[in-house]
Design a protein around this motif. Structure first.
Motif, PDB file in Angstrom:
ATOM      1  N   LYS A   9       8.789  57.260  13.506  1.00 45.84           N
ATOM      2  CA  LYS A   9       9.639  58.226  14.209  1.00 45.84           C
ATOM      3  C   LYS A   9      10.042  57.635  15.550  1.00 45.84           C
ATOM      4  N   GLU A  68      10.965  57.927  19.291  1.00 46.24           N
ATOM      5  CA  GLU A  68      10.622  58.835  20.380  1.00 46.24           C
ATOM      6  C   GLU A  68      11.206  58.293  21.679  1.00 46.24           C
ATOM      7  N   GLU A 101       0.272  62.784  17.715  1.00 48.33           N
ATOM      8  CA  GLU A 101      -0.035  63.231  16.359  1.00 48.33           C
ATOM      9  C   GLU A 101       1.110  62.862  15.426  1.00 48.33           C
ATOM     10  N   CYS A 102       0.779  62.142  14.357  1.00 47.42           N
ATOM     11  CA  CYS A 102       1.774  61.803  13.339  1.00 47.42           C
ATOM     12  C   CYS A 102       2.256  63.094  12.699  1.00 47.42           C
ATOM     13  N   GLU A 103       3.572  63.272  12.665  1.00 45.63           N
ATOM     14  CA  GLU A 103       4.104  64.501  12.094  1.00 45.63           C
ATOM     15  C   GLU A 103       3.983  64.539  10.577  1.00 45.63           C
ATOM     16  N   ASN A 104       3.711  63.394   9.953  1.00 44.52           N
ATOM     17  CA  ASN A 104       3.607  63.337   8.498  1.00 44.52           C
ATOM     18  C   ASN A 104       2.179  63.610   8.008  1.00 44.52           C
ATOM     19  N   HIS A 107      -0.611  63.885  10.208  1.00 46.13           N
ATOM     20  CA  HIS A 107      -1.349  64.568  11.283  1.00 46.13           C
ATOM     21  C   HIS A 107      -2.518  63.753  11.852  1.00 46.13           C
TER      22      HIS A 107
END
Length: 73
Positions: free
Chosen positions: A19, A21, A33-36, A38
């Protein structure tokens, strides 16, 4: 002096999700925190922030050749 790049793509070491940013110029990001999956990412030993450990571009202070967040690097 070269322009500071503020966009960095973080890659999760667990699921490899990426991602883009925008890095802040006034603080360090120690946790992400990884959005995929977590997973909570923390800087690797010797790095000052998650961008230096997992990003495509190092954080702004490091790009400028300065110490990042007072950690003495």
């Amino acid at each position: 002096m070269a322009d500071i790049i503020l966009e960095s793509t973080i890659t999760c070491p667990e699921c490899h999700h990426q991602k883009m940013e925008i890095m802040p110029t006034d603080c360090c990001i120690f946790f992400y925190e990884c959005e995929n999956c977590h997973t909570l990412l923390k800087p690797k030993p010797g790095d000052c922030c998650v961008f230096c450990s997992f990003g495509t571009i190092k954080c702004p202070p490091i790009q400028q050749g300065e110490n990042c967040c007072g950690n003495g690097t």
